[in-house]
Design a protein around this motif. Structure first.
Motif, PDB file in Angstrom:
ATOM      1  N   TYR A  63       0.834  -1.207   0.000  1.00 57.59           N
ATOM      2  CA  TYR A  63       0.000   0.000   0.000  1.00 57.59           C
ATOM      3  C   TYR A  63       0.870   1.258   0.000  1.00 57.59           C
ATOM      4  O   TYR A  63       0.679   2.167  -0.811  1.00 57.59           O
ATOM      5  CB  TYR A  63      -0.909   0.006   1.226  1.00 57.59           C
ATOM      6  N   CYS A  65       4.137   1.684  -0.707  1.00 58.39           N
ATOM      7  CA  CYS A  65       4.993   1.827  -1.891  1.00 58.39           C
ATOM      8  C   CYS A  65       4.177   2.276  -3.102  1.00 58.39           C
ATOM      9  O   CYS A  65       4.624   3.115  -3.887  1.00 58.39           O
ATOM     10  CB  CYS A  65       5.700   0.511  -2.190  1.00 58.39           C
ATOM     11  N   ARG A  66       2.980   1.709  -3.266  1.00 60.23           N
ATOM     12  CA  ARG A  66       2.126   2.109  -4.386  1.00 60.23           C
ATOM     13  C   ARG A  66       1.751   3.574  -4.292  1.00 60.23           C
ATOM     14  O   ARG A  66       1.840   4.334  -5.268  1.00 60.23           O
ATOM     15  CB  ARG A  66       0.856   1.254  -4.428  1.00 60.23           C
ATOM     16  N   TYR A  70       3.097   6.379  -6.834  1.00 62.53           N
ATOM     17  CA  TYR A  70       2.137   7.098  -7.671  1.00 62.53           C
ATOM     18  C   TYR A  70       2.273   8.607  -7.493  1.00 62.53           C
ATOM     19  O   TYR A  70       2.247   9.360  -8.468  1.00 62.53           O
ATOM     20  CB  TYR A  70       0.711   6.660  -7.345  1.00 62.53           C
ATOM     21  N   THR A 146      -6.222   2.009  -6.421  1.00 57.00           N
ATOM     22  CA  THR A 146      -5.293   1.906  -7.540  1.00 57.00           C
ATOM     23  C   THR A 146      -6.019   2.079  -8.867  1.00 57.00           C
ATOM     24  O   THR A 146      -5.561   2.816  -9.753  1.00 57.00           O
ATOM     25  CB  THR A 146      -4.582   0.536  -7.515  1.00 57.00           C
TER      26      THR A 146
END
Length: 263
Positions: A63, A65-66, A70, A146
């Motif tokens: 979560y 890192c995403r 982004y 996402t």
């Protein structure tokens, strides 16, 4: 308490990037802090992890890192900074005391948000039904968030001057914020079988309600910004009046007038 302080130190380290750019305390630094907390939990409790608790920690890492990845991409590769110039608070005029205040308070919130996972690990409760239910809910939230980010990025590339009302945005005007709330709902639910005392309940509730408040505040800022940019567009007015702002099928269409949402 020692583990809580270790996680707080990790959150402070990860979110210190905000001293370079004020908004990073609660954006890139937020994602980095959650990821580093997940890594910290894996290291601290490595010898006692079960499959379920390991997956909870890994999900925090994924979560974070995403989200951080982004946001870095958005800042560097898109026109986001140009669109937001003058609307997002810059470093100018922000005192060192204010910076330290947001740095510390945000880091405390990040640890509180993840505290249900910490409490489960400290209590050596392993994997139970609620931990699995929480994992499923959190995974669904991560997928929603996402997907919404990807859909918005694609729509803005195709037509940067138009509001987004395609994909998940047909159901709710802030599906990325909704996904975020679903993710942390899963984390909170996962701890319902392990909260052992009032302190743990208070920590978990403060973390959960804190991020819900932040998301509602973000939705309010977005609504104000979109009203400014698209307020004269009849299609936007129709979209705004028929599409819930935060939760699908819940007829809440505006939070702009709720001035208590100042986050």
């Amino acid at each position: 308490m020692n583990n809580f302080l270790i996680l707080l130190a990790l959150a402070l380290i990860a979110s210190s990037c905000g001293f370079r750019k004020y908004v990073w305390f609660i954006s890139i630094g937020y994602g980095a802090a959650i990821a580093l907390i997940g890594v910290g939990l894996l290291v601290i409790f490595g010898s006692s992890l079960t499959v379920g608790t390991a997956l909870q920690c890994v999900l925090l890492v994924v979560y974070g890192c995403r989200l951080a990845g982004y946001l870095i991409y958005r800042d560097v590769k898109t026109a986001y900074n140009r669109r937001m110039k003058g609307e997002v608070k810059s470093n100018e005029g922000v005192s060192p005391v204010a910076k330290v205040g947001i740095w510390v308070s945000a880091s405390v919130l990040y640890v509180l948000q993840t505290s249900p996972v910490l409490f489960r690990l400290e209590g050596t409760r392993g994997t139970d039904v609620l931990s699995i239910v929480g994992l499923v809910i959190s995974t669904a939230g991560l997928v929603l968030e996402t997907t919404a980010d990807l859909q918005k990025n694609r729509a803005k590339k195709a037509n940067p001057k138009r509001f987004v009302d395609t994909g998940l945005f047909r159901l709710v005007r802030c599906p990325n914020y909704f996904g975020e709330m679903v993710f942390w709902t899963g984390v909170f639910v996962s701890g319902l079988s392990v909260y052992a005392n009032t302190v743990q309940w208070v920590c978990a509730l403060l973390g959960y309600l804190g991020i819900i408040y932040v998301m509602l505040g973000g939705a309010r800022r977005l609504e104000i910004r979109q009203d400014k940019n698209y307020g004269d567009d009849p299609e936007y007015q129709r979209y705004k009046s028929t599409t819930p702002i935060m939760i699908p099928f819940v007829p809440l269409y505006s939070v702009k007038e709720h001035t208590w949402l100042v986050a």
